[in-house]
Design an enzyme around this catalytic site. Structure first.
Site, mmCIF file in Angstrom:
data_model
loop_
_atom_site.group_PDB
_atom_site.id
_atom_site.type_symbol
_atom_site.label_atom_id
_atom_site.label_comp_id
_atom_site.label_asym_id
_atom_site.label_seq_id
_atom_site.Cartn_x
_atom_site.Cartn_y
_atom_site.Cartn_z
ATOM 1 C CG HIS A 171 -6.271 4.801 -1.633
ATOM 2 N ND1 HIS A 171 -5.101 4.395 -1.029
ATOM 3 C CD2 HIS A 171 -6.269 4.249 -2.862
ATOM 4 C CE1 HIS A 171 -4.430 3.628 -1.866
ATOM 5 N NE2 HIS A 171 -5.112 3.517 -2.993
ATOM 6 C CG ASP A 205 1.257 7.531 -3.383
ATOM 7 O OD1 ASP A 205 1.152 8.372 -4.296
ATOM 8 O OD2 ASP A 205 0.743 7.672 -2.262
ATOM 9 C CG ASP A 226 -1.997 0.939 1.285
ATOM 10 O OD1 ASP A 226 -2.425 1.368 0.198
ATOM 11 O OD2 ASP A 226 -2.469 1.275 2.398
ATOM 12 C CG HIS A 254 -5.305 7.796 3.616
ATOM 13 N ND1 HIS A 254 -4.639 8.531 2.676
ATOM 14 C CD2 HIS A 254 -5.480 6.565 3.078
ATOM 15 C CE1 HIS A 254 -4.408 7.779 1.609
ATOM 16 N NE2 HIS A 254 -4.911 6.584 1.817
ATOM 17 N N GLY A 255 -7.982 8.184 7.289
ATOM 18 C CA GLY A 255 -8.183 8.457 8.713
ATOM 19 C C GLY A 255 -9.635 8.737 9.050
ATOM 20 C CB SER A 260 -12.466 4.014 7.272
ATOM 21 O OG SER A 260 -11.746 2.828 7.122
ATOM 22 C CB THR A 277 -9.730 4.510 9.636
ATOM 23 O OG1 THR A 277 -8.548 5.166 9.159
ATOM 24 C CG2 THR A 277 -10.263 5.246 10.835
#
Ligand code: G3H
Ligand code: 13P
Ligand code: ZN
Length: 284
Positions: free
Chosen positions: A208, A104, A82, A180-181, A211, A233
């Site tokens: 991506h 990435d 990832d 993210h998060g 969550s 997450t």
């Protein structure tokens, strides 16, 4: 079964109009939870290791756990790097046994991202490993950015067309409003942008920061061409909440298994729910 490349799973997902869950793993309990959930749902599954997971558990432990898990189950399992940071790291992971990698290069200018992705593809193709790239900047919920800055980071559909044509990459992670998060509010996804990207780019799209994205939004994104959905997450939340519950109820507990067992079960539960939402239940 041996670990399979992500492409094998995403090609079937493309044909079937569903998405495969890609779940971040950091320890044995999470690996076991991912497999238990995939088996219970009879679903193909992707385990992925982030930069943090590699620092925490080490590449060799991750590969050993994933291989063992794949060999002992009937569901197809892929092991994916990832947010790979460099050509060197990708090669290290391929040599260690990963069946798929992400490079990435999203922080690089377009031309440099294309060049890096091509270099990775040349190496990965030779050994049957699939490659995901990122265009646009996905970032984290903790990054303090304004709405206009956020829009500027979104994936440009025309650029996505150039990127995919010139690299021949297997799947593409796009920035369409996720991060993210843990989200502070409810994320708003730019569906017209996703639709435009998918009309130009004929490869599987990766979401991506999934969550905390409402289920209906995930389902709509899948309808519009998302074939790999990344979840980290939500697993962390379930795992730690269950551990905390045990410790709060029994502060004198000293047996790690009594703490981590319920955490593993909670992680299994949330992963099962996600697999059902993604439509990959029964698709093993
Ligand atoms: O890339 C996204 C991961 O959720 C962040 O992972 O904190 O394990 O590096 P990490
Ligand atoms: P979340 O932690 O927001 O689910 O994101 C996971 C991810 O995109 C890993 O690459
Ligand atoms: Zn990510």
């Amino acid at each position: 079964m041996a670990l399979v490349p992500v492409t094998d799973l995403l090609e079937r997902a493309e044909a079937g109009g569903y998405a495969v869950g890609a779940f971040n793993c950091n320890n044995m309990e999470i690996v076991q939870a991912i497999i238990a959930a995939a088996e219970a749902e009879n679903a193909p599954v992707i385990m992925q290791a982030s930069q943090g997971a590699i620092k925490y558990a080490g590449i060799d432990y991750i590969v050993a756990m994933a291989r063992l898990a794949a060999e002992n189950t009937h569901v197809p399992v892929a092991l994916h790097l990832d947010h790979g940071t460099s050509f060197e790291q990708v090669i290290q992971c391929i040599r260690a046994g990963f069946s798929s990698v992400m490079i990435d290069g999203s922080k690089l200018p377009l031309r440099e991202n294309i060049a890096l992705t091509r270099r990775v593809l040349d190496a990965a193709r030779a050994v049957g490993v699939s490659v995901e790239a990122e265009l646009g900047k996905i970032g984290g919920t903790e990054d303090d950015i304004t709405v206009s800055e956020r829009d500027a980071f979104f994936t440009d559909p025309e650029e996505a067309g150039v990127f995919v044509n010139e690299t021949g990459v297997d799947s593409l992670a796009v920035a369409i409003g996720t991060a993210h998060g843990q989200y502070k509010g409810t994320p708003e996804l730019d569906f017209p942008r996703l639709e435009k990207i998918k009309s130009i780019v004929k490869i599987p799209i990766v979401l991506h920061g999934s969550s905390g994205v409402p289920d209906e939004a995930i389902i709509e994104a899948i309808r519009l061409g998302v074939r790999k959905v990344n979840i980290d997450t939500n697993i962390r939340e379930a795992f730690v909440a269950a551990s905390r519950q045990v410790l709060d109820a029994n502060p004198r507990e000293i047996d790690p298994r009594k703490v981590l067992g319920p955490a593993r079960e909670a992680a299994t539960g949330i992963i099962r729910e996600k697999i059902r939402i993604f439509g990959s239940s029964g698709k093993a």
